[in-house]
Design a protein around this motif. Structure first.
Motif, PDB file in Angstrom:
ATOM      1  N   SER A   1       0.827  -1.203   0.000  1.00 34.60           N
ATOM      2  CA  SER A   1       0.000   0.000   0.000  1.00 34.60           C
ATOM      3  C   SER A   1       0.862   1.254   0.000  1.00 34.60           C
ATOM      4  CB  SER A   1      -0.927  -0.018   1.220  1.00 34.60           C
ATOM      5  OG  SER A   1      -1.844   1.055   1.174  1.00 34.60           O
ATOM      6  N   LEU A   2       1.911   1.285   0.821  1.00 36.43           N
ATOM      7  CA  LEU A   2       2.793   2.448   0.854  1.00 36.43           C
ATOM      8  C   LEU A   2       3.509   2.658  -0.480  1.00 36.43           C
ATOM      9  CD1 LEU A   2       4.773   2.568   4.246  1.00 36.43           C
ATOM     10  CD2 LEU A   2       3.041   4.159   3.423  1.00 36.43           C
ATOM     11  N   LEU A   3       4.006   1.586  -1.063  1.00 35.59           N
ATOM     12  CA  LEU A   3       4.802   1.694  -2.276  1.00 35.59           C
ATOM     13  C   LEU A   3       3.970   2.079  -3.487  1.00 35.59           C
ATOM     14  CD1 LEU A   3       7.003  -1.461  -1.683  1.00 35.59           C
ATOM     15  CD2 LEU A   3       7.841   0.892  -1.727  1.00 35.59           C
ATOM     16  N   LEU A   4       2.733   1.626  -3.546  1.00 38.46           N
ATOM     17  CA  LEU A   4       1.890   1.915  -4.701  1.00 38.46           C
ATOM     18  C   LEU A   4       1.085   3.190  -4.543  1.00 38.46           C
ATOM     19  CD1 LEU A   4       0.565  -1.664  -5.524  1.00 38.46           C
ATOM     20  CD2 LEU A   4       2.288  -0.369  -6.780  1.00 38.46           C
ATOM     21  N   ARG A   5       0.593   3.458  -3.335  1.00 40.73           N
ATOM     22  CA  ARG A   5      -0.291   4.604  -3.133  1.00 40.73           C
ATOM     23  C   ARG A   5       0.282   5.671  -2.203  1.00 40.73           C
ATOM     24  NH1 ARG A   5      -2.516   4.107  -7.213  1.00 40.73           N
ATOM     25  NH2 ARG A   5      -4.733   3.743  -7.610  1.00 40.73           N
ATOM     26  N   GLY A   6       1.376   5.378  -1.521  1.00 35.56           N
ATOM     27  CA  GLY A   6       1.950   6.370  -0.623  1.00 35.56           C
ATOM     28  C   GLY A   6       1.259   6.469   0.716  1.00 35.56           C
ATOM     29  N   ASN A   7       0.274   5.608   0.975  1.00 37.79           N
ATOM     30  CA  ASN A   7      -0.476   5.626   2.228  1.00 37.79           C
ATOM     31  C   ASN A   7      -0.866   4.208   2.623  1.00 37.79           C
ATOM     32  OD1 ASN A   7      -1.241   8.721   2.691  1.00 37.79           O
ATOM     33  ND2 ASN A   7      -1.494   8.261   0.515  1.00 37.79           N
TER      34      ASN A   7
ATOM     35  N   LEU B   1       1.877  11.263  -1.255  1.00 32.63           N
ATOM     36  CA  LEU B   1       1.740  11.241  -2.708  1.00 32.63           C
ATOM     37  C   LEU B   1       1.788   9.809  -3.230  1.00 32.63           C
ATOM     38  CD1 LEU B   1       4.089  14.215  -3.691  1.00 32.63           C
ATOM     39  CD2 LEU B   1       1.626  14.260  -3.241  1.00 32.63           C
ATOM     40  N   SER B   2       1.063   9.574  -4.298  1.00 30.73           N
ATOM     41  CA  SER B   2       1.019   8.244  -4.912  1.00 30.73           C
ATOM     42  C   SER B   2       2.058   8.146  -6.024  1.00 30.73           C
ATOM     43  CB  SER B   2      -0.371   7.969  -5.482  1.00 30.73           C
ATOM     44  OG  SER B   2      -0.347   6.832  -6.325  1.00 30.73           O
ATOM     45  N   PRO B   3       3.038   7.239  -5.928  1.00 34.98           N
ATOM     46  CA  PRO B   3       4.005   7.061  -7.020  1.00 34.98           C
ATOM     47  C   PRO B   3       3.337   6.655  -8.328  1.00 34.98           C
ATOM     48  CG  PRO B   3       4.765   5.964  -5.026  1.00 34.98           C
ATOM     49  CD  PRO B   3       3.346   6.376  -4.771  1.00 34.98           C
ATOM     50  N   VAL B   4       2.297   5.847  -8.253  1.00 38.05           N
ATOM     51  CA  VAL B   4       1.616   5.402  -9.473  1.00 38.05           C
ATOM     52  C   VAL B   4       0.962   6.576 -10.179  1.00 38.05           C
ATOM     53  CG1 VAL B   4      -0.270   3.997 -10.376  1.00 38.05           C
ATOM     54  CG2 VAL B   4       1.263   3.054  -8.645  1.00 38.05           C
ATOM     55  N   ALA B   5       0.280   7.441  -9.418  1.00 39.21           N
ATOM     56  CA  ALA B   5      -0.386   8.591 -10.028  1.00 39.21           C
ATOM     57  C   ALA B   5       0.615   9.574 -10.620  1.00 39.21           C
ATOM     58  CB  ALA B   5      -1.266   9.288  -8.989  1.00 39.21           C
ATOM     59  N   HIS B   6       1.732   9.800  -9.931  1.00 41.41           N
ATOM     60  CA  HIS B   6       2.680  10.802 -10.384  1.00 41.41           C
ATOM     61  C   HIS B   6       3.641  10.289 -11.453  1.00 41.41           C
ATOM     62  CE1 HIS B   6       1.131  13.026  -6.988  1.00 41.41           C
ATOM     63  NE2 HIS B   6       1.766  14.078  -7.432  1.00 41.41           N
TER      64      HIS B   6
END
Length: 382
Positions: free
Chosen positions: A100-106, A171-176
Motif C-alpha cells: 500500500s505504501l509503495l503503490l499509493r503512498g499511504n 503522494l502516490s508514485p503510481v499517479a505521479h
C-alpha cells in the motif's frame, strides 16, 4: 504527536491543494491506472515493489528496551505476532502494509482492539483505494471515510510516505509516474497486438496494370486460396510481383522502448533499483560479488523502508520499548568469507560461539554462551 489523533488537538485552518492527475489528452490515456493493481502489469513495477515488500516482511523482528549494557531483548507483544488478528501472521500483514505504501503512498487501517493501557493490539488494513482523508476546514483536524462510511479519527491508523507540506495524504508514485508506467504498458501491448492482429501486412502483391477494388479483392482471394495448406511453389501470371515484408523483432516489439521504460519504472523505487533488478541503464555500474549486491540493495533501496517500519512498530509499543529489524538476514556471502568473518568476531570477542552457531543453524553448546577467553599476557606466558 502520537499515532492517534487527540480530539482536543487544534490546527491551523487551511485547504489542501488538489493532487495533479494525468490529463485525458495523454497519448496513453487508454491505459487505465486508476486502480492500484493496474500498475503491477508492468513487470519492472511488480519486481521492484515485490522485492522491497517481501524483504521487509520476512526480516526477523526483535523488541528491546534500554540501551548499551542495559539493553535486553523482550518477547514479541501480541500486536507483532499477528497484527490483523486474522491468523495470517506478521509477515503477511507487513507485506500488505508495504504494498500500500509503495503503490499509493499511504497505508490505512482500523484499530479493532487495544490492550488495557490503550495500545493497539489489532489493526485491520484497508485497501488504499477505499480510504479518503482530508482536514476539516474549521478545526484542521483529520477526517476519514472508508468504504462509504465515516471513521472516527481515533480509530483510523494512518502511515504515509512521499510526504510534502500541506497534505494529509502521502503522494502516490503510481499517479505521479502514470505516463512512464503507461508508456511501458503501451509498448508491450503494441508488441502483442502486432502478432495477434497483424499490424503490418506480410507481403505485397503488385501488378503494373490498374486494378479497381473488385479486381484487387479477386486477385487477393485467389492468391490466398493458392497458399492455404500448400508448401508447393507459387506460380504468378504475367505482370504480377510478390514481395515479402519483414520487420525486425526489435521494431515489432518496441524492445528498446520497453528496456528504457522498465529501467525508469524500477528507478521510481530507488536510484540503484534498475541495476539491482538487472535492467540495462547504459551506465557502468557492476557488482563484484553477491555480498556487494546485497549491500547496494540495502543502501540504495531497502534501508529507508526498514527504518520507517521500525518506527511504525515502535510507536505501537509502550514507552521505552523499541523494534529493530535484523538486517543480518540480508547478508549473503560465500562460505569461506562467512567463516572468516565469524573467526574475526570470535577472536575479538564481539560475539559468542552460540551466536555464531545460531547464524549457521547449528544447535547451541553448553560452553558457548561466553566470549572466547582472551589470551594471557606475554609476561605470564614467560
Amino acid at each position: 504527536m502520537s499515532l492517534f489523533f487527540n480530539s482536543r488537538e487544534k490546527r491551523g485552518i487551511f485547504t489542501e491543494p488538489p493532487i495533479p492527475r494525468p490529463g485525458s489528452s495523454s497519448m496513453f490515456s487508454r491505459i487505465d491506472l486508476s486502480q492500484t493493481e493496474s500498475s503491477l502489469q508492468k513487470v519492472a513495477v511488480w519486481a521492484a515493489v515485490d522485492l522491497v515488500a517481501s524483504l521487509t516482511s520476512i526480516l526477523p523482528i526483535d523488541v528491546y528496551e534500554g540501551t548499551g549494557a542495559a539493553r535486553r531483548e523482550l518477547p514479541l507483544p501480541k500486536v507483532l505476532e499477528d497484527p490483523a488478528g486474522d491468523g495470517y501472521g506478521t509477515a503477511d500483514w507487513v507485506y500488505q502494509y508495504m504494498m500500500s505504501l509503495l503503490l499509493r503512498g499511504n497505508t490505512n487501517g482500523r484499530v479493532a482492539a487495544r490492550d488495557r493501557i490503550g495500545n493497539p493490539t489489532q489493526i485491520v488494513l484497508y485497501h488504499p483505494d477505499m480510504v479518503q482523508g482530508w482536514r476539516d476546514l474549521k478545526s484542521g483536524l483529520p477526517q476519514w471515510r472508508a468504504g462509504g462510511e465515516e471513521v472516527p479519527a481515533a480509530e483510523m491508523w494512518h502511515q504515509r510516505a512521499y510526504t510534502i507540506p500541506g497534505r494529509l495524504m502521502g503522494l502516490s508514485p503510481v499517479a505521479h509516474h502514470a505516463t512512464t508506467i503507461a508508456q511501458g504498458l503501451a509498448a508491450a501491448r503494441f508488441g502483442q497486438q502486432f502478432f495477434e492482429e497483424g499490424g503490418t501486412p506480410s507481403a505485397l502483391l503488385t501488378n503494373e496494370a490498374a486494378l479497381d477494388a473488385k479486381q484487387a479483392a479477386t486477385a487477393k482471394a485467389r492468391f490466398m486460396a493458392a497458399l492455404r495448406g500448400s508448401r508447393e511453389p507459387l506460380v504468378l501470371g504475367q505482370g504480377w510481383k510478390y514481395q515479402a515484408i519483414s520487420v525486425a523483432p526489435e521494431e515489432s516489439q518496441f524492445l528498446e522502448t520497453q528496456k528504457y521504460t522498465a529501467a525508469e519504472c524500477a528507478r521510481i523505487y530507488g536510484p540503484g533499483m534498475p541495476e539491482i533488478l538487472g535492467y540495462e541503464t547504459g551506465g557502468s555500474m557492476t557488482y563484484a560479488n553477491v555480498e556487494q549486491r546485497s549491500l547496494d540493495l540495502l543502501t540504495y533501496a531497502l534501508d529507508r523502508w526498514l527504518v520507517r517500519t521500525e518506527r511504525m512498530f515502535t510507536a505501537l509499543l509502550p514507552p521505552g520499548q523499541y523494534v529493530k529489524l535484523n538486517r543480518k538476514a540480508l547478508a549473503r556471502t560465500d562460505l569461506l568469507t562467512r567463516f572468516r568473518a565469524h573467526a574475526l568476531a570470535l577472536q575479538n570477542r564481539w560475539t559468542t560461539p552460540n551466536e555464531v552457531r545460531d547464524v549457521e543453524d547449528q544447535p547451541p553448546v553448553k560452553w558457548g554462551d561466553e566470549p572466547n577467553q582472551a589470551p594471557a599476557p606475554k609476561e605470564q606466558i614467560d
